[in-house]
Write a protein that holds these residues in place. Structure first.
Motif, short mmCIF file in Angstrom:
data_model
loop_
_atom_site.label_atom_id
_atom_site.label_comp_id
_atom_site.label_asym_id
_atom_site.label_seq_id
_atom_site.Cartn_x
_atom_site.Cartn_y
_atom_site.Cartn_z
N UNK A 47 0.84 -1.19 0.00
CA UNK A 47 0.00 0.00 0.00
C UNK A 47 0.88 1.25 0.00
N UNK A 48 0.78 2.04 -1.07
CA UNK A 48 1.54 3.28 -1.19
C UNK A 48 0.58 4.44 -1.40
N UNK A 49 1.07 5.65 -1.20
CA UNK A 49 0.27 6.85 -1.34
C UNK A 49 0.70 7.62 -2.59
N UNK A 50 -0.27 7.97 -3.42
CA UNK A 50 0.03 8.76 -4.62
C UNK A 50 0.46 10.17 -4.22
N UNK A 51 1.63 10.58 -4.67
CA UNK A 51 2.14 11.92 -4.34
C UNK A 51 2.18 12.85 -5.54
N UNK A 52 2.03 12.28 -6.74
CA UNK A 52 2.05 13.10 -7.95
C UNK A 52 1.32 12.36 -9.07
N UNK A 53 0.58 13.11 -9.88
CA UNK A 53 -0.15 12.54 -11.01
C UNK A 53 0.18 13.32 -12.28
N UNK A 54 0.37 12.57 -13.37
CA UNK A 54 0.64 13.22 -14.65
C UNK A 54 0.23 12.28 -15.78
N UNK A 55 -0.94 12.53 -16.37
CA UNK A 55 -1.41 11.67 -17.46
C UNK A 55 -1.62 10.24 -17.00
N UNK A 56 -0.86 9.33 -17.60
CA UNK A 56 -0.96 7.90 -17.26
C UNK A 56 0.08 7.47 -16.23
N UNK A 57 0.73 8.41 -15.60
CA UNK A 57 1.75 8.05 -14.61
C UNK A 57 1.40 8.63 -13.24
N UNK A 98 -7.68 -7.16 1.79
CA UNK A 98 -6.22 -7.04 1.75
C UNK A 98 -5.87 -5.61 2.18
N UNK A 99 -4.98 -5.48 3.14
CA UNK A 99 -4.63 -4.15 3.66
C UNK A 99 -3.48 -3.50 2.91
N UNK A 100 -2.65 -4.31 2.26
CA UNK A 100 -1.46 -3.75 1.63
C UNK A 100 -0.31 -3.59 2.59
N UNK A 101 -0.46 -4.16 3.80
CA UNK A 101 0.61 -4.13 4.80
C UNK A 101 1.30 -5.49 4.78
N UNK A 182 -0.71 -12.09 5.05
CA UNK A 182 -1.66 -13.06 5.59
C UNK A 182 -3.05 -12.47 5.71
N UNK A 183 -4.03 -13.35 5.80
CA UNK A 183 -5.40 -12.95 6.06
C UNK A 183 -5.44 -12.21 7.40
N UNK A 184 -5.92 -10.98 7.41
CA UNK A 184 -5.90 -10.18 8.63
C UNK A 184 -6.78 -10.78 9.73
N UNK A 185 -7.82 -11.52 9.35
CA UNK A 185 -8.69 -12.14 10.36
C UNK A 185 -7.88 -13.13 11.19
N UNK A 186 -6.99 -13.89 10.53
CA UNK A 186 -6.15 -14.86 11.24
C UNK A 186 -5.24 -14.15 12.24
N UNK A 187 -4.74 -12.97 11.87
CA UNK A 187 -3.84 -12.25 12.77
C UNK A 187 -4.58 -11.70 13.99
N UNK A 188 -5.81 -11.24 13.78
CA UNK A 188 -6.61 -10.75 14.91
C UNK A 188 -6.95 -11.89 15.86
N UNK A 189 -7.33 -13.04 15.30
CA UNK A 189 -7.66 -14.19 16.15
C UNK A 189 -6.46 -14.60 16.99
N UNK A 190 -5.27 -14.63 16.37
CA UNK A 190 -4.06 -15.00 17.10
C UNK A 190 -3.79 -14.01 18.22
N UNK A 191 -4.01 -12.74 17.97
CA UNK A 191 -3.78 -11.71 18.98
C UNK A 191 -4.71 -11.90 20.17
#
Length: 218
Positions: A47-57, A98-101, A182-191
């Motif tokens: 997961x990244x954050x868009x910092x600049x936009x230009x046409x198709x990039x 999916x969180x992107x983390x 991993x599936x985030x649900x599995x991580x929460x259950x483990x926690x």
């Protein structure tokens, strides 16, 4: 949040070093007319954050922490990458949440043709394998996939031709690294389970000797 359904294979046009971090400029066939600075985008499952936009990039900063934990540390100009824009509340959830983390990186150790699909087998770190279950979900380079089998520090998935062609996975080979989430649900259950076990352990330490020491009994 994302679904793990890849929308486009983009291409890294340039990599600008920013101290210990980098800035990626990525070309895509996606329609970016509705995108804006600050939007989230999944790049090979990160997961990244868009910092600049230009046409198709678009450009996105990658922090040193993200480089340490993902395959983006090995990014190169011209490299194809899986892309998915952030999920809208009205969008269908066709893959899984999916969180992107990214939890860690793994390695492809084998690809085997199997009927109309390809079986990919991965070697993964222990902190990833502990959350994998057969028929559970896993994101590989941002792709929502189903675990076919898992044991020790290995797992496999079955990839149909469409997924291989619509993502970078179809071009990868044994030895190539991948991002894993991993599936985030599995991580929460483990926690929750771990917290309960820790609490039970604390309670088990309160015995007659403990009470006597603290003046509760004589």
């Amino acid at each position: 949040m994302f679904t793990g359904l890849i929308q486009d294979i983009g291409k890294i046009q340039s990599i600008d070093r920013r101290g210990e971090g980098i800035c990626l400029m990525i070309f895509t066939q996606l329609d970016l007319s509705a995108a804006k600075i600050g939007d989230s985008v999944s790049v090979d499952g990160v997961c990244l954050t868009i910092t600049k936009l230009s046409g198709r990039t678009f450009s996105a900063e990658v922090s040193p922490e993200t480089l340490r934990r993902t395959t983006l540390s090995k990014a190169r100009e011209g490299q194809p990458v899986n892309l998915e824009m952030a999920l809208k509340m009205s969008d269908p959830l066709g893959g899984h949440l999916v969180s992107g983390h990214v939890d860690g990186t793994g390695e492809i150790i084998e690809t085997v043709a199997e009927g109309n699909s390809i079986r990919y087998r991965f070697r993964v770190p222990a902190e990833v394998s502990r959350f994998l279950i057969e028929k559970g979900s896993v994101a590989v380079d941002g792709i929502s996939l189903t675990v076919v089998e898992c044991h020790d520090r290995e797992f496999s998935v079955s990839v149909i031709p469409h997924t291989a062609q619509a993502t970078t996975l179809g071009k990868k080979k044994p030895g190539d690294p991948v991002n894993l989430e991993n599936d985030m649900i599995a991580k929460y259950v483990q926690k929750f389970v771990q917290a309960r076990e820790d609490l039970a352990g604390e309670r088990s330490r309160i015995d007659y000797a403990f009470l006597a020491k603290h003046g509760f009994v004589k």
